[in-house]
Design a protein around this motif. Structure first.
Motif, mmCIF file in Angstrom:
data_model
loop_
_atom_site.group_PDB
_atom_site.id
_atom_site.type_symbol
_atom_site.label_atom_id
_atom_site.label_comp_id
_atom_site.label_asym_id
_atom_site.label_seq_id
_atom_site.Cartn_x
_atom_site.Cartn_y
_atom_site.Cartn_z
ATOM 1 N N PRO A 108 69.711 25.729 79.923
ATOM 2 C CA PRO A 108 70.985 25.043 80.153
ATOM 3 C C PRO A 108 70.962 24.099 81.351
ATOM 4 C CG PRO A 108 71.384 27.327 79.574
ATOM 5 C CD PRO A 108 69.896 27.181 79.721
ATOM 6 N N MET A 109 70.230 24.452 82.410
ATOM 7 C CA MET A 109 70.148 23.542 83.557
ATOM 8 C C MET A 109 69.483 22.228 83.157
ATOM 9 S SD MET A 109 69.215 26.001 86.814
ATOM 10 C CE MET A 109 69.506 24.737 88.065
ATOM 11 N N VAL A 110 68.394 22.329 82.410
ATOM 12 C CA VAL A 110 67.695 21.120 81.957
ATOM 13 C C VAL A 110 68.554 20.356 80.953
ATOM 14 C CG1 VAL A 110 65.636 20.258 80.775
ATOM 15 C CG2 VAL A 110 65.433 22.150 82.396
ATOM 16 N N ALA A 111 69.341 21.089 80.158
ATOM 17 C CA ALA A 111 70.204 20.444 79.162
ATOM 18 C C ALA A 111 71.192 19.479 79.805
ATOM 19 C CB ALA A 111 70.960 21.503 78.356
ATOM 20 N N GLY A 112 71.511 19.695 81.083
ATOM 21 C CA GLY A 112 72.422 18.793 81.780
ATOM 22 C C GLY A 112 71.940 17.352 81.797
ATOM 23 N N LEU A 113 70.634 17.152 81.606
ATOM 24 C CA LEU A 113 70.085 15.794 81.603
ATOM 25 C C LEU A 113 70.583 14.962 80.427
ATOM 26 C CD1 LEU A 113 66.444 16.662 82.702
ATOM 27 C CD2 LEU A 113 67.955 15.049 83.889
ATOM 28 N N VAL A 114 71.218 15.606 79.455
ATOM 29 C CA VAL A 114 71.778 14.834 78.343
ATOM 30 C C VAL A 114 72.859 13.879 78.845
ATOM 31 C CG1 VAL A 114 73.627 16.459 77.713
ATOM 32 C CG2 VAL A 114 72.578 15.041 75.949
ATOM 33 N N LEU A 115 73.491 14.235 79.960
ATOM 34 C CA LEU A 115 74.589 13.412 80.479
ATOM 35 C C LEU A 115 74.113 12.060 80.994
ATOM 36 C CD1 LEU A 115 76.619 16.185 82.355
ATOM 37 C CD2 LEU A 115 77.207 15.085 80.187
ATOM 38 N N ASN A 116 72.933 12.022 81.593
ATOM 39 C CA ASN A 116 72.432 10.728 82.089
ATOM 40 C C ASN A 116 71.121 10.353 81.407
ATOM 41 O OD1 ASN A 116 70.780 12.604 83.358
ATOM 42 N ND2 ASN A 116 70.780 11.559 85.349
ATOM 43 N N SER A 117 70.944 10.829 80.173
ATOM 44 C CA SER A 117 69.676 10.610 79.464
ATOM 45 C C SER A 117 69.400 9.128 79.217
ATOM 46 C CB SER A 117 69.669 11.371 78.135
ATOM 47 O OG SER A 117 70.696 10.910 77.275
ATOM 48 N N GLU A 118 70.444 8.345 78.938
ATOM 49 C CA GLU A 118 70.215 6.922 78.677
ATOM 50 C C GLU A 118 69.758 6.211 79.948
ATOM 51 O OE1 GLU A 118 72.579 3.073 76.840
ATOM 52 O OE2 GLU A 118 73.187 5.099 76.272
ATOM 53 N N TYR A 119 70.332 6.608 81.073
ATOM 54 C CA TYR A 119 69.913 6.024 82.353
ATOM 55 C C TYR A 119 68.459 6.385 82.652
ATOM 56 C CZ TYR A 119 69.449 5.536 87.398
ATOM 57 O OH TYR A 119 69.003 5.208 88.654
ATOM 58 N N VAL A 120 68.097 7.665 82.434
ATOM 59 C CA VAL A 120 66.713 8.097 82.665
ATOM 60 C C VAL A 120 65.769 7.344 81.731
ATOM 61 C CG1 VAL A 120 65.118 10.053 82.525
ATOM 62 C CG2 VAL A 120 67.387 10.373 83.519
ATOM 63 N N ALA A 121 66.185 7.167 80.474
ATOM 64 C CA ALA A 121 65.349 6.444 79.508
ATOM 65 C C ALA A 121 65.115 5.005 79.961
ATOM 66 C CB ALA A 121 66.007 6.471 78.133
ATOM 67 N N GLN A 122 66.147 4.374 80.510
ATOM 68 C CA GLN A 122 65.999 2.998 80.996
ATOM 69 C C GLN A 122 65.035 2.932 82.173
ATOM 70 O OE1 GLN A 122 69.818 1.278 81.847
ATOM 71 N NE2 GLN A 122 70.468 1.259 79.703
ATOM 72 N N ARG A 123 65.107 3.925 83.058
ATOM 73 C CA ARG A 123 64.183 3.953 84.203
ATOM 74 C C ARG A 123 62.738 4.090 83.721
ATOM 75 N NH1 ARG A 123 64.898 4.742 89.270
ATOM 76 N NH2 ARG A 123 63.413 6.463 89.469
ATOM 77 N N ILE A 124 62.532 4.960 82.739
ATOM 78 C CA ILE A 124 61.182 5.141 82.200
ATOM 79 C C ILE A 124 60.704 3.844 81.551
ATOM 80 C CG2 ILE A 124 59.815 6.385 80.479
ATOM 81 C CD1 ILE A 124 61.658 8.809 80.955
ATOM 82 N N GLN A 125 61.603 3.193 80.799
ATOM 83 C CA GLN A 125 61.257 1.941 80.125
ATOM 84 C C GLN A 125 60.904 0.847 81.131
ATOM 85 O OE1 GLN A 125 64.221 0.744 77.309
ATOM 86 N NE2 GLN A 125 63.114 -1.080 76.643
ATOM 87 N N ASN A 126 61.518 0.916 82.313
ATOM 88 C CA ASN A 126 61.251 -0.080 83.358
ATOM 89 C C ASN A 126 60.041 0.282 84.217
ATOM 90 O OD1 ASN A 126 63.435 -1.648 82.563
ATOM 91 N ND2 ASN A 126 64.863 -0.611 83.949
ATOM 92 N N GLY A 127 59.338 1.342 83.830
ATOM 93 C CA GLY A 127 58.099 1.684 84.521
ATOM 94 C C GLY A 127 58.242 2.681 85.650
#
Length: 449
Positions: free
Chosen positions: A237-256
């Motif tokens: 459940p703690m890790v599941a919290g990342l669903v809230l900002n998952s799109e932001y994290v995905a953008q950071r990964i996409q930007n390197g």
């Protein structure tokens, strides 16, 4: 020295007494009797409870120590005095003799008829005030868990947490994550709160394969950590919290950029390892006890690397240093898995020191714009929970909750900024990865407070 029976006629807050007596039916078998009075005294007629220690687990800290006894008592708040009765054990047995426990297939002779043969003893150990309305009925409490077998594989002491042990166990109803119904785990427990599992991971037999013939806890086949899944109830459940900002994290990964996580409280390191290996995070993990970190490396598979940086230090002081040191960069998630060092009033997570505006503000300041704070919460009271929620809402923009479903833990997730990314708006690579390693039920159970 003879024990004065009148000692037990009154309740004395937090008094603990243990002694041995011959078994009433088997005189050559001594019994250990331990009596603990609640730290909180009743306003009305007190309630006494009794428990027969499960056979074979007499040396388990849950039943053999005053702190374990206290946690059992606090789990039944209506009880004013809890009496434990079990086979006697020799003090100091645990560190020197590896003890393999296997749950008995049937009741032993001393368990049979316990309610009958124990009644005179229990009445003699009851306070006078219990007899105001005649001869009382003393309830027999049961200790039930999913433990099938266990063996202690290591024991040591840390400068902050005190004595601790590592044990390999087989449990039932573990979900059959790896072995179709048979589930092997490795656990870390502290003597100061033996009923609380600090860390739990999957382990697999060294010989590999699905055939488990001849594999048992304490046998000739060894076990190694399997770290691709989270089995400790609240970590998923703690890790599941990342669903809230998952799109932001995905953008950071996409930007390197590699997403960054700060873990306050390491234990066995299961969370830090999972974030690194399964979700590609760069992790900073902070723990105050060097010995706990040694155990995490040696027994739980924690490996420091370029992307897992372990810091020995106080969690709150480390937060302050990170606020002052801008060179470390900010984190996409801060995960708090800390508990109180004082369990006299019950287990509390996070510790009361965390429920302060300056600490919460420091946690917010080390987060990036759309970062989140995830906290494992075991509230000792409704007041504690409400106070924690109130303080978080004063500092953070939005607050969410996941009920872990075990009747004990909650996960609170706070956002540093108003969410502009909604998890359901679009599919992103990080969200897909998150769904592949965390049960979707957790992702869907997040509710806003």
């Amino acid at each position: 020295m003879a024990l004065d029976a009148s000692t037990f006629e009154t309740l004395t807050p937090s008094r603990f007494i243990s002694f041995t007596i011959p078994h009433p039916s088997f005189s050559n078998t001594p019994l250990r009797v331990a009596v603990l009075d609640s730290p909180v005294q009743p306003n009305d007629v007190p309630q006494v409870g009794a428990m027969l220690v499960p056979e074979g687990r007499e040396i388990d800290w849950i039943f053999s120590t005053e702190l374990g006894h206290l946690q059992l008592l606090l789990s039944s708040p209506e009880i004013s005095r809890l009496i434990l009765i079990g086979n006697n054990f020799k003090e100091g047995t645990l560190p020197f003799t590896p003890h393999v426990y296997h749950r008995p297939l049937e009741c032993s002779m001393h368990q049979q008829g316990f309610e009958v043969w124990s009644k005179p003893l229990l009445l003699a150990l009851s306070p006078k005030s219990l007899f105001k309305r005649g001869i009382p009925e003393i309830p027999i409490l049961s200790y039930v868990d999913n433990l099938v077998s266990s063996v202690v594989v290591h024991q040591c002491a840390g400068i902050h947490v005190g004595e601790m042990l590592v044990e390999d166990v087989e449990i039932e109803n573990g979900g059959g994550v790896l072995h179709h119904g048979r589930e092997f785990r490795r656990r870390l427990r502290f003597k100061r709160m033996p009923n609380l599992i600090q860390t739990e991971i999957c382990i697999v037999p060294v010989k590999g394969g699905d055939c488990l013939d001849g594999v048992c806890i304490g046998g000739n086949v060894g076990f190694v950590p399997y770290l691709k899944v989270l089995v400790h109830p609240y970590l998923g459940p703690m890790v599941a919290g990342l669903v809230l900002n998952s799109e932001y994290v995905a953008q950071r990964i996409q930007n390197g950029f590699k997403p960054k996580a700060l873990c306050l409280g390491v234990g066995g390191g299961a969370l830090a390892t999972f974030l690194r290996t399964q979700l590609g995070f760069e992790v900073m993990a902070v723990d105050s006890d060097r010995e706990v970190l040694r155990v995490a490396r040696e027994y739980f598979g924690l490996e420091e690397s370029k992307f897992i940086h372990v810091v020995v230090g106080d969690a709150f002081e480390s937060l302050k240093k990170l606020v002052e040191d801008e060179g470390n960069g900010k984190f996409d998630i801060v995960m708090v898995d800390l508990d109180s060092s004082d369990i006299k009033n019950g287990v509390s997570s996070p510790p009361v020191e965390f429920v302060r505006k300056d600490v919460l503000l420091a946690a917010k300041l080390v987060l990036c714009e759309y970062g989140i704070l995830a906290i494992n919460v075991i509230p000792p009271s409704r007041y504690f929970y409400d106070n924690l929620v109130s303080h978080i809402k004063e500092v953070f923009h939005e607050l969410y909750k996941i009920d872990v479903g075990n009747g004990e833990n909650f996960v609170l997730i706070a956002t540093a900024s108003p969410l502009v990314f909604l998890a359901g708006d679009c599919v992103n690579s990080f969200l897909m990865r998150l769904k592949s390693v965390i049960p979707e039920a957790y992702l869907k159970s997040i509710t806003k407070i």
